[in-house]
Design a protein around this motif. Structure first.
Motif, short mmCIF file in Angstrom:
data_model
loop_
_atom_site.label_atom_id
_atom_site.label_comp_id
_atom_site.label_asym_id
_atom_site.label_seq_id
_atom_site.Cartn_x
_atom_site.Cartn_y
_atom_site.Cartn_z
N SER A 145 22.58 50.22 -55.83
CA SER A 145 23.09 51.46 -55.24
C SER A 145 23.51 52.45 -56.31
CB SER A 145 24.27 51.15 -54.31
OG SER A 145 24.68 52.33 -53.64
N LEU A 146 22.62 52.75 -57.24
CA LEU A 146 22.94 53.64 -58.34
C LEU A 146 22.33 55.02 -58.15
CD1 LEU A 146 22.37 51.22 -61.36
CD2 LEU A 146 24.53 51.82 -60.29
N GLY A 147 23.02 56.02 -58.62
CA GLY A 147 22.50 57.37 -58.66
C GLY A 147 21.99 57.86 -57.32
N ASP A 148 20.82 58.53 -57.35
CA ASP A 148 20.28 59.11 -56.14
C ASP A 148 19.65 58.08 -55.20
OD1 ASP A 148 21.00 61.64 -56.80
OD2 ASP A 148 19.11 62.13 -57.79
N LEU A 149 19.49 56.84 -55.69
CA LEU A 149 18.87 55.82 -54.85
C LEU A 149 19.91 55.01 -54.09
CD1 LEU A 149 15.91 54.62 -57.07
CD2 LEU A 149 15.78 55.78 -54.89
N ALA A 150 20.96 55.66 -53.61
CA ALA A 150 21.95 54.99 -52.78
C ALA A 150 21.27 54.45 -51.53
CB ALA A 150 23.07 55.97 -52.40
N CYS A 151 21.80 53.34 -51.01
CA CYS A 151 21.12 52.61 -49.94
C CYS A 151 21.80 52.79 -48.60
CB CYS A 151 21.08 51.13 -50.29
SG CYS A 151 20.42 50.79 -51.92
N TYR A 152 20.98 52.89 -47.56
CA TYR A 152 21.46 53.07 -46.19
C TYR A 152 20.62 52.21 -45.26
CZ TYR A 152 23.84 57.13 -48.12
OH TYR A 152 24.64 57.96 -48.88
N GLY A 153 21.24 51.74 -44.20
CA GLY A 153 20.51 50.96 -43.21
C GLY A 153 20.64 49.47 -43.44
N SER A 154 19.79 48.70 -42.76
CA SER A 154 19.88 47.25 -42.82
C SER A 154 18.47 46.66 -42.90
CB SER A 154 20.60 46.72 -41.58
OG SER A 154 20.79 45.33 -41.64
N GLY A 155 18.34 45.61 -43.71
CA GLY A 155 17.05 44.95 -43.87
C GLY A 155 16.77 44.69 -45.34
N SER A 156 15.69 43.97 -45.60
CA SER A 156 15.31 43.69 -46.99
C SER A 156 13.80 43.74 -47.20
CB SER A 156 15.83 42.31 -47.43
OG SER A 156 15.25 41.28 -46.65
N GLU A 157 13.05 43.64 -46.13
CA GLU A 157 11.59 43.60 -46.25
C GLU A 157 10.98 44.98 -46.48
OE1 GLU A 157 9.45 40.67 -45.72
OE2 GLU A 157 11.34 39.68 -46.15
N VAL A 158 11.45 45.97 -45.75
CA VAL A 158 10.91 47.33 -45.83
C VAL A 158 11.96 48.25 -46.45
CG1 VAL A 158 9.95 49.27 -44.54
CG2 VAL A 158 9.46 46.92 -43.81
N LYS A 159 11.65 48.73 -47.66
CA LYS A 159 12.56 49.64 -48.37
C LYS A 159 11.80 50.91 -48.68
CE LYS A 159 15.00 45.74 -50.46
NZ LYS A 159 15.26 44.99 -51.70
N LEU A 160 12.31 52.02 -48.16
CA LEU A 160 11.60 53.29 -48.28
C LEU A 160 12.44 54.32 -49.00
CD1 LEU A 160 10.11 53.54 -44.66
CD2 LEU A 160 9.15 52.40 -46.67
N LYS A 161 11.75 55.24 -49.68
CA LYS A 161 12.41 56.34 -50.39
C LYS A 161 12.14 57.64 -49.66
CE LYS A 161 10.74 57.69 -54.37
NZ LYS A 161 10.41 57.74 -55.82
N ILE A 162 13.21 58.37 -49.36
CA ILE A 162 13.08 59.63 -48.65
C ILE A 162 13.95 60.68 -49.35
CG2 ILE A 162 14.91 58.93 -47.03
CD1 ILE A 162 13.52 60.65 -44.90
N THR A 163 13.42 61.89 -49.45
CA THR A 163 14.14 63.00 -50.06
C THR A 163 14.34 64.09 -49.03
OG1 THR A 163 13.19 62.55 -52.25
CG2 THR A 163 14.14 64.74 -51.89
#
Length: 263
Positions: free
Chosen positions: A75-93
């Protein structure tokens, strides 16, 4: 006259029986949800998802590469994490083009559809939200549950779109049971709420919930008593931390988010 009445009664009874048989045939069951698991068909939703006014999606929604995945776990910098799960991790701006702060809500049941590459679709089992100040641009990681066990996890070549909230009654039963339980990364990791009421780790929660989701989407196994007991053992989000929804189902324009510190 009596024979005619009898004929009418038999006809009505037969039509009703046929209707019941049709309903039973078309009734959705675990393991046969259109577009999920290995079931063919289009993903079915209640309505399309739309971002709030003044909030723009920059670029496209993608999976993460290995380095970004490692960064997001901390959970560093701009890639802070939201939601729940571990299989599907997506990046959105997202960018706030307005002159006031806005909060973007991603409601529970939201389907994140893979449109580029043959990767897993993602399903969101708990509402998550993030706040953008006027003119602010934020890139974040969204954690989701895999809804297609037989497909690979997304990498940075995968492209996604936010489709809408699922209309699956099988999945909605699970979501209704979860309610406002604390299953999101931002609600559990690095948050003061955890030490007060949580006796299980985020990883433990996610592992068990992913098994339940795969049971419903892929394995054809309905919710079991042990699943229900596990979900009911997860603490609920305090009332003052829950965003209120108005009579039209709208979330507030601006609402405080969970701030997760780096580990």
């Amino acid at each position: 006259m009596m024979n005619k009445l009898l004929l009418v009664f038999i006809t009505i009874f037969a039509l009703g029986l046929g209707s019941c048989e049709k309903d039973s045939i078309t009734q959705e069951v675990p393991g046969e949800i259109p577009g999920l698991g290995d079931t063919s068909g289009q993903l079915e939703i209640t309505e399309n998802f739309e971002l709030p006014d003044d909030i723009l999606l920059e670029g496209v929604i993608t999976g993460l590469d290995e380095q970004e995945t490692a960064t997001s776990l901390k959970s560093l910098g701009d890639l802070a994490c939201y939601g729940s799960g571990s299989e599907v991790k997506l990046k959105i701006t997202l960018q706030n083009k307005g002159i006031r702060s806005r909060t973007v809500f991603f409601p529970k049941g939201l389907i994140w559809e893979c449109t580029g590459g043959n990767f897993q679709h993602g399903i969101q089992i708990q509402t998550t939200w993030l706040r953008l100040n006027p003119g602010q641009t934020r890139t974040v990681t969204i954690y989701l549950y895999c809804a297609n066990l037989g497909l690979p996890r997304p990498d940075n070549s995968a492209i996604y779109r936010i489709l809408g909230v699922t209309s699956s009654k099988v999945l909605m039963r699970l979501l209704d049971l979860i309610g406002w339980r604390m299953v999101n990364y931002e609600m559990v990791v690095g948050n003061s709420l955890k030490s007060a009421s949580m006796d299980m780790s985020y990883e433990e929660i996610v592992e068990k919930l992913q098994t339940i989701v795969h049971n419903l989407t892929d394995r054809g196994i309905d919710l079991r008593e042990e699943d229900i007991e596990f979900i009911e053992s997860i603490p609920e989000l305090p009332l003052d931390k829950r965003p209120e929804v108005d009579e039209n189902g709208n979330y507030p324009d601006d609402f405080e988010e969970f701030l997760v510190s780096g580990e």
